[in-house]
Design a protein around this motif. Sequence first.
Motif, mmCIF file in Angstrom:
data_model
loop_
_atom_site.group_PDB
_atom_site.id
_atom_site.type_symbol
_atom_site.label_atom_id
_atom_site.label_comp_id
_atom_site.label_asym_id
_atom_site.label_seq_id
_atom_site.Cartn_x
_atom_site.Cartn_y
_atom_site.Cartn_z
ATOM 1 N N PRO A 239 0.812 -1.226 0.000
ATOM 2 C CA PRO A 239 0.000 0.000 0.000
ATOM 3 C C PRO A 239 0.845 1.276 0.000
ATOM 4 N N GLY A 240 1.943 1.274 0.722
ATOM 5 C CA GLY A 240 2.810 2.458 0.753
ATOM 6 C C GLY A 240 3.422 2.768 -0.602
ATOM 7 N N ARG A 241 3.935 1.732 -1.263
ATOM 8 C CA ARG A 241 4.507 1.932 -2.602
ATOM 9 C C ARG A 241 3.443 2.386 -3.577
ATOM 10 N N LEU A 242 2.232 1.823 -3.462
ATOM 11 C CA LEU A 242 1.147 2.214 -4.351
ATOM 12 C C LEU A 242 0.774 3.676 -4.124
ATOM 13 N N SER A 243 0.682 4.085 -2.859
ATOM 14 C CA SER A 243 0.391 5.493 -2.539
ATOM 15 C C SER A 243 1.406 6.417 -3.190
ATOM 16 N N SER A 244 2.673 6.060 -3.030
ATOM 17 C CA SER A 244 3.743 6.873 -3.589
ATOM 18 C C SER A 244 3.699 6.882 -5.114
ATOM 19 N N HIS A 245 3.537 5.708 -5.698
ATOM 20 C CA HIS A 245 3.512 5.585 -7.161
ATOM 21 C C HIS A 245 2.373 6.389 -7.777
ATOM 22 N N MET A 246 1.211 6.382 -7.110
ATOM 23 C CA MET A 246 0.035 7.042 -7.685
ATOM 24 C C MET A 246 -0.202 8.436 -7.128
ATOM 25 N N ASN A 247 0.670 8.847 -6.196
ATOM 26 C CA ASN A 247 0.537 10.165 -5.574
ATOM 27 C C ASN A 247 -0.818 10.314 -4.885
ATOM 28 N N LEU A 248 -1.184 9.280 -4.103
ATOM 29 C CA LEU A 248 -2.444 9.278 -3.359
ATOM 30 C C LEU A 248 -2.157 9.316 -1.859
ATOM 31 N N THR A 249 -3.108 9.816 -1.111
ATOM 32 C CA THR A 249 -2.999 9.741 0.346
ATOM 33 C C THR A 249 -3.203 8.296 0.775
ATOM 34 N N SER A 250 -2.812 7.988 1.992
ATOM 35 C CA SER A 250 -3.000 6.613 2.471
ATOM 36 C C SER A 250 -4.491 6.282 2.541
ATOM 37 N N GLY A 251 -5.324 7.246 2.894
ATOM 38 C CA GLY A 251 -6.767 7.015 2.944
ATOM 39 C C GLY A 251 -7.349 6.721 1.569
ATOM 40 N N ALA A 252 -6.914 7.481 0.565
ATOM 41 C CA ALA A 252 -7.398 7.254 -0.804
ATOM 42 C C ALA A 252 -6.913 5.898 -1.319
ATOM 43 N N THR A 253 -5.696 5.536 -0.963
ATOM 44 C CA THR A 253 -5.159 4.232 -1.372
ATOM 45 C C THR A 253 -5.962 3.107 -0.730
ATOM 46 N N THR A 254 -6.261 3.247 0.556
ATOM 47 C CA THR A 254 -7.052 2.218 1.247
ATOM 48 C C THR A 254 -8.425 2.078 0.610
ATOM 49 N N ALA A 255 -9.072 3.191 0.294
ATOM 50 C CA ALA A 255 -10.393 3.144 -0.338
ATOM 51 C C ALA A 255 -10.309 2.456 -1.701
ATOM 52 N N CYS A 256 -9.279 2.775 -2.454
ATOM 53 C CA CYS A 256 -9.067 2.155 -3.773
ATOM 54 C C CYS A 256 -8.873 0.650 -3.613
ATOM 55 N N GLY B 228 10.897 2.026 -24.327
ATOM 56 C CA GLY B 228 11.619 1.937 -23.061
ATOM 57 C C GLY B 228 12.262 3.265 -22.697
ATOM 58 N N GLU B 229 12.877 3.901 -23.671
ATOM 59 C CA GLU B 229 13.506 5.205 -23.433
ATOM 60 C C GLU B 229 12.451 6.258 -23.084
ATOM 61 N N MET B 230 11.305 6.229 -23.767
ATOM 62 C CA MET B 230 10.224 7.166 -23.433
ATOM 63 C C MET B 230 9.785 6.976 -21.981
ATOM 64 N N ASN B 231 9.593 5.713 -21.571
ATOM 65 C CA ASN B 231 9.191 5.452 -20.187
ATOM 66 C C ASN B 231 10.253 5.936 -19.204
ATOM 67 N N ASP B 232 11.531 5.712 -19.520
ATOM 68 C CA ASP B 232 12.606 6.197 -18.651
ATOM 69 C C ASP B 232 12.579 7.718 -18.544
ATOM 70 N N GLN B 233 12.414 8.390 -19.683
ATOM 71 C CA GLN B 233 12.385 9.851 -19.669
ATOM 72 C C GLN B 233 11.176 10.381 -18.892
ATOM 73 N N LEU B 234 10.028 9.747 -19.073
ATOM 74 C CA LEU B 234 8.829 10.176 -18.345
ATOM 75 C C LEU B 234 8.977 9.944 -16.852
ATOM 76 N N ALA B 235 9.634 8.851 -16.477
ATOM 77 C CA ALA B 235 9.867 8.574 -15.050
ATOM 78 C C ALA B 235 10.778 9.636 -14.447
ATOM 79 N N ARG B 236 11.742 10.112 -15.213
ATOM 80 C CA ARG B 236 12.633 11.169 -14.720
ATOM 81 C C ARG B 236 11.876 12.480 -14.485
ATOM 82 N N VAL B 237 10.918 12.760 -15.361
ATOM 83 C CA VAL B 237 10.118 13.980 -15.225
ATOM 84 C C VAL B 237 9.277 13.897 -13.952
ATOM 85 N N ARG B 238 8.790 12.687 -13.637
ATOM 86 C CA ARG B 238 7.937 12.479 -12.465
ATOM 87 C C ARG B 238 8.693 12.706 -11.174
ATOM 88 N N ARG B 239 9.967 12.411 -11.152
ATOM 89 C CA ARG B 239 10.752 12.503 -9.910
ATOM 90 C C ARG B 239 10.955 13.895 -9.516
#
Length: 168
Positions: A75-92, A157-168
């Motif tokens: 749940p913690g990794r999912l919250s972080s990955h999706m940028n959700l609160t712990s409450g929103a993650t639990t509801a999901c 793969g390169e597009m996904n890597d570049q997009l992941a860098r933008v997210r960080r």
Amino acid sequence: MRSADTPPSEPSPEPSSDDPIGLQSFAVLLRAMNAEFNRIAQEFAHAQGLHLTDVQALIAVLDADRDAEAGPMTPGRLSSHMNLTSGATTACLDRLEKAGHIRRVRAADDRRVVHIHYAQAGREAAREYFRPLARSTDAARSRFSPDELRTIVRFLGEMNDQLARVRR
């Protein structure tokens, strides 16, 4: 042609809109494909009585199940990955579990840790729903040589890597 080891340079000057491999053409094609993926995901969410966020969570769980290096989704990794609160993650997760798409399993080595796995029933529902997309993907792939497919996979793969860098 830039090698895989050469760092990317700044984007080239604004290409003409009629350049089939120019930045604008890529942007238009990627937006159109993204819009279609979003439409399909929204229809799946609606058919399953889920929110679009729930479908995005399912994708994250599925990808985590396939990535042995990262280990099972929590749940913690999912919250972080999706940028959700712990409450929103639990509801999901509650909605997904109730609908039979996921199962929560306590870790054997630390009972405080909960792992989230894609449930077999959910996997089968998704497989059935997305079968036409799989067929379309396979039909498109069949029109390319193995070398072309390797290039496409490298680009994606390169597009996904570049997009992941933008997210960080």
